[in-house]
Design a protein around this motif. Structure first.
Motif, PDB file in Angstrom:
ATOM      1  N   GLY A 169       0.821  -1.212   0.000  1.00  0.00           N
ATOM      2  CA  GLY A 169       0.000   0.000   0.000  1.00  0.00           C
ATOM      3  C   GLY A 169       0.848   1.252   0.000  1.00  0.00           C
ATOM      4  O   GLY A 169       0.552   2.226  -0.710  1.00  0.00           O
ATOM      5  N   ALA A 170       1.932   1.243   0.777  1.00  0.00           N
ATOM      6  CA  ALA A 170       2.829   2.404   0.819  1.00  0.00           C
ATOM      7  C   ALA A 170       3.503   2.615  -0.529  1.00  0.00           C
ATOM      8  O   ALA A 170       3.569   3.754  -1.026  1.00  0.00           O
ATOM      9  CB  ALA A 170       3.876   2.218   1.917  1.00  0.00           C
ATOM     10  N   LEU A 171       3.988   1.543  -1.129  1.00  0.00           N
ATOM     11  CA  LEU A 171       4.645   1.672  -2.438  1.00  0.00           C
ATOM     12  C   LEU A 171       3.672   2.163  -3.513  1.00  0.00           C
ATOM     13  O   LEU A 171       4.016   3.032  -4.318  1.00  0.00           O
ATOM     14  CB  LEU A 171       5.253   0.334  -2.856  1.00  0.00           C
ATOM     15  N   LEU A 172       2.459   1.617  -3.512  1.00  0.00           N
ATOM     16  CA  LEU A 172       1.472   2.041  -4.508  1.00  0.00           C
ATOM     17  C   LEU A 172       1.030   3.487  -4.267  1.00  0.00           C
ATOM     18  O   LEU A 172       0.778   4.231  -5.223  1.00  0.00           O
ATOM     19  CB  LEU A 172       0.271   1.098  -4.508  1.00  0.00           C
ATOM     20  N   THR A 173       0.957   3.886  -3.004  1.00  0.00           N
ATOM     21  CA  THR A 173       0.625   5.280  -2.697  1.00  0.00           C
ATOM     22  C   THR A 173       1.701   6.203  -3.245  1.00  0.00           C
ATOM     23  O   THR A 173       1.395   7.213  -3.904  1.00  0.00           O
ATOM     24  CB  THR A 173       0.485   5.484  -1.174  1.00  0.00           C
ATOM     25  N   LEU A 174       2.948   5.866  -2.994  1.00  0.00           N
ATOM     26  CA  LEU A 174       4.059   6.692  -3.492  1.00  0.00           C
ATOM     27  C   LEU A 174       4.056   6.742  -5.017  1.00  0.00           C
ATOM     28  O   LEU A 174       4.297   7.802  -5.613  1.00  0.00           O
ATOM     29  CB  LEU A 174       5.389   6.169  -2.961  1.00  0.00           C
ATOM     30  N   GLN A 175       3.790   5.604  -5.658  1.00  0.00           N
ATOM     31  CA  GLN A 175       3.749   5.568  -7.127  1.00  0.00           C
ATOM     32  C   GLN A 175       2.605   6.437  -7.640  1.00  0.00           C
ATOM     33  O   GLN A 175       2.769   7.197  -8.596  1.00  0.00           O
ATOM     34  CB  GLN A 175       3.578   4.129  -7.617  1.00  0.00           C
ATOM     35  N   SER A 176       1.428   6.337  -7.003  1.00  0.00           N
ATOM     36  CA  SER A 176       0.269   7.102  -7.479  1.00  0.00           C
ATOM     37  C   SER A 176       0.460   8.600  -7.269  1.00  0.00           C
ATOM     38  O   SER A 176      -0.130   9.407  -7.986  1.00  0.00           O
ATOM     39  CB  SER A 176      -1.011   6.632  -6.783  1.00  0.00           C
ATOM     40  N   MET A 177       1.295   8.981  -6.312  1.00  0.00           N
ATOM     41  CA  MET A 177       1.561  10.396  -6.050  1.00  0.00           C
ATOM     42  C   MET A 177       2.723  10.915  -6.904  1.00  0.00           C
ATOM     43  O   MET A 177       3.041  12.099  -6.847  1.00  0.00           O
ATOM     44  CB  MET A 177       1.883  10.602  -4.572  1.00  0.00           C
ATOM     45  N   GLY A 178       3.362  10.017  -7.654  1.00  0.00           N
ATOM     46  CA  GLY A 178       4.481  10.411  -8.487  1.00  0.00           C
ATOM     47  C   GLY A 178       5.793  10.553  -7.734  1.00  0.00           C
ATOM     48  O   GLY A 178       6.764  11.074  -8.280  1.00  0.00           O
ATOM     49  N   MET A 179       5.840  10.086  -6.503  1.00  0.00           N
ATOM     50  CA  MET A 179       7.068  10.187  -5.708  1.00  0.00           C
ATOM     51  C   MET A 179       8.028   9.036  -5.991  1.00  0.00           C
ATOM     52  O   MET A 179       9.205   9.128  -5.672  1.00  0.00           O
ATOM     53  CB  MET A 179       6.719  10.234  -4.219  1.00  0.00           C
ATOM     54  N   VAL A 180       7.502   7.949  -6.570  1.00  0.00           N
ATOM     55  CA  VAL A 180       8.303   6.791  -6.969  1.00  0.00           C
ATOM     56  C   VAL A 180       7.869   6.446  -8.379  1.00  0.00           C
ATOM     57  O   VAL A 180       6.684   6.479  -8.698  1.00  0.00           O
ATOM     58  CB  VAL A 180       8.054   5.591  -6.027  1.00  0.00           C
ATOM     59  N   GLU A 181       8.810   6.121  -9.224  1.00  0.00           N
ATOM     60  CA  GLU A 181       8.501   5.740 -10.613  1.00  0.00           C
ATOM     61  C   GLU A 181       9.164   4.399 -10.904  1.00  0.00           C
ATOM     62  O   GLU A 181      10.363   4.339 -11.150  1.00  0.00           O
ATOM     63  CB  GLU A 181       9.035   6.800 -11.587  1.00  0.00           C
ATOM     64  N   THR A 182       8.379   3.326 -10.815  1.00  0.00           N
ATOM     65  CA  THR A 182       8.906   2.011 -11.145  1.00  0.00           C
ATOM     66  C   THR A 182       7.939   1.310 -12.092  1.00  0.00           C
ATOM     67  O   THR A 182       6.719   1.438 -11.952  1.00  0.00           O
ATOM     68  CB  THR A 182       9.108   1.132  -9.889  1.00  0.00           C
ATOM     69  N   ALA A 183       8.487   0.578 -13.026  1.00  0.00           N
ATOM     70  CA  ALA A 183       7.665  -0.087 -14.044  1.00  0.00           C
ATOM     71  C   ALA A 183       6.767  -1.154 -13.429  1.00  0.00           C
ATOM     72  O   ALA A 183       5.617  -1.303 -13.827  1.00  0.00           O
ATOM     73  CB  ALA A 183       8.572  -0.701 -15.103  1.00  0.00           C
ATOM     74  N   TRP A 184       7.264  -1.891 -12.430  1.00  0.00           N
ATOM     75  CA  TRP A 184       6.474  -2.994 -11.872  1.00  0.00           C
ATOM     76  C   TRP A 184       5.306  -2.517 -11.015  1.00  0.00           C
ATOM     77  O   TRP A 184       4.395  -3.286 -10.741  1.00  0.00           O
ATOM     78  CB  TRP A 184       7.355  -3.983 -11.118  1.00  0.00           C
ATOM     79  N   LEU A 185       5.302  -1.243 -10.623  1.00  0.00           N
ATOM     80  CA  LEU A 185       4.161  -0.687  -9.893  1.00  0.00           C
ATOM     81  C   LEU A 185       3.185   0.048 -10.820  1.00  0.00           C
ATOM     82  O   LEU A 185       2.049   0.316 -10.430  1.00  0.00           O
ATOM     83  CB  LEU A 185       4.637   0.284  -8.813  1.00  0.00           C
ATOM     84  N   ALA A 186       3.622   0.359 -12.024  1.00  0.00           N
ATOM     85  CA  ALA A 186       2.786   1.136 -12.945  1.00  0.00           C
ATOM     86  C   ALA A 186       1.518   0.370 -13.331  1.00  0.00           C
ATOM     87  O   ALA A 186       0.435   0.957 -13.382  1.00  0.00           O
ATOM     88  CB  ALA A 186       3.582   1.507 -14.190  1.00  0.00           C
ATOM     89  N   GLU A 187       1.632  -0.922 -13.590  1.00  0.00           N
ATOM     90  CA  GLU A 187       0.460  -1.700 -13.995  1.00  0.00           C
ATOM     91  C   GLU A 187      -0.593  -1.785 -12.886  1.00  0.00           C
ATOM     92  O   GLU A 187      -1.776  -1.530 -13.148  1.00  0.00           O
ATOM     93  CB  GLU A 187       0.870  -3.103 -14.454  1.00  0.00           C
ATOM     94  N   PRO A 188      -0.227  -2.130 -11.641  1.00  0.00           N
ATOM     95  CA  PRO A 188      -1.262  -2.156 -10.596  1.00  0.00           C
ATOM     96  C   PRO A 188      -1.919  -0.793 -10.377  1.00  0.00           C
ATOM     97  O   PRO A 188      -3.132  -0.717 -10.160  1.00  0.00           O
ATOM     98  CB  PRO A 188      -0.524  -2.607  -9.342  1.00  0.00           C
ATOM     99  N   VAL A 189      -1.147   0.279 -10.441  1.00  0.00           N
ATOM    100  CA  VAL A 189      -1.724   1.615 -10.264  1.00  0.00           C
ATOM    101  C   VAL A 189      -2.685   1.908 -11.413  1.00  0.00           C
ATOM    102  O   VAL A 189      -3.784   2.445 -11.194  1.00  0.00           O
ATOM    103  CB  VAL A 189      -0.622   2.692 -10.154  1.00  0.00           C
ATOM    104  N   ALA A 190      -2.315   1.539 -12.639  1.00  0.00           N
ATOM    105  CA  ALA A 190      -3.189   1.761 -13.791  1.00  0.00           C
ATOM    106  C   ALA A 190      -4.478   0.937 -13.667  1.00  0.00           C
ATOM    107  O   ALA A 190      -5.566   1.438 -13.992  1.00  0.00           O
ATOM    108  CB  ALA A 190      -2.456   1.411 -15.083  1.00  0.00           C
ATOM    109  N   GLU A 191      -4.366  -0.304 -13.196  1.00  0.00           N
ATOM    110  CA  GLU A 191      -5.551  -1.147 -13.022  1.00  0.00           C
ATOM    111  C   GLU A 191      -6.505  -0.556 -11.981  1.00  0.00           C
ATOM    112  O   GLU A 191      -7.715  -0.518 -12.192  1.00  0.00           O
ATOM    113  CB  GLU A 191      -5.151  -2.563 -12.613  1.00  0.00           C
TER     114      GLU A 191
END
Length: 149
Positions: free
Chosen positions: A28-50
């Protein structure tokens, strides 16, 4: 004999809840950071997009619309409740209330989005686990040792 079965079953379930809570909190923390643009990783992009696509579809019928970041923060909160509940249970300091709050939030997500999906089995399994913990706690004598002893 039966009390011993419930004790060991509860120990295994509490440890599973502890691990599940850690995963929910961390992911949840990693996906939150990815959705806020604070972390940019390819393996988190798909779950956030879904999740973003799901929320775009379901927010129209939802009781409370959520952004992806808000949704991931709820996932983190659910992980924290699992960790607190399982940890307190193992230390014989309660914990069932935290776990019940987790179950309530999980159920409310289904209601909020008017969605029945395959994750419903997970909710049912955690309810069954909570009932095992409750039964084991009920059978435990007040002078019993901590669950991890």
């Amino acid at each position: 004999m039966a009390a011993r079965f419930w004790h060991y079953a509860a120990l295994a379930i509490a440890l599973a809840f502890l691990l599940f809570g850690l995963v929910r909190l961390g992911v949840g923390a990693l996906l939150t950071l990815q959705s806020m643009g604070m972390v940019e990783t390819a393996w988190l992009a798909e779950p956030v997009a879904e999740v973003t696509a799901f929320l775009e579809r379901k927010n129209a019928v939802a009781i409370f619309a959520m952004s992806p970041t808000a949704y991931f923060l709820v996932i983190m909160a659910m992980g924290a409740l699992l960790l607190a509940g399982a940890g307190r249970y193992l230390l014989q300091r309660g914990g069932l209330g935290f776990l019940a709050a987790y179950l309530g939030i999980h159920g409310l997500l289904f209601v909020n989005f008017l969605e029945i999906n395959p994750k419903l089995w997970l909710w049912g399994a955690t309810i069954a686990g909570w009932l095992v913990l409750w039964q084991a706690r009920r059978l435990r004598r007040p002078s019993a040792k901590p669950a991890f002893a």
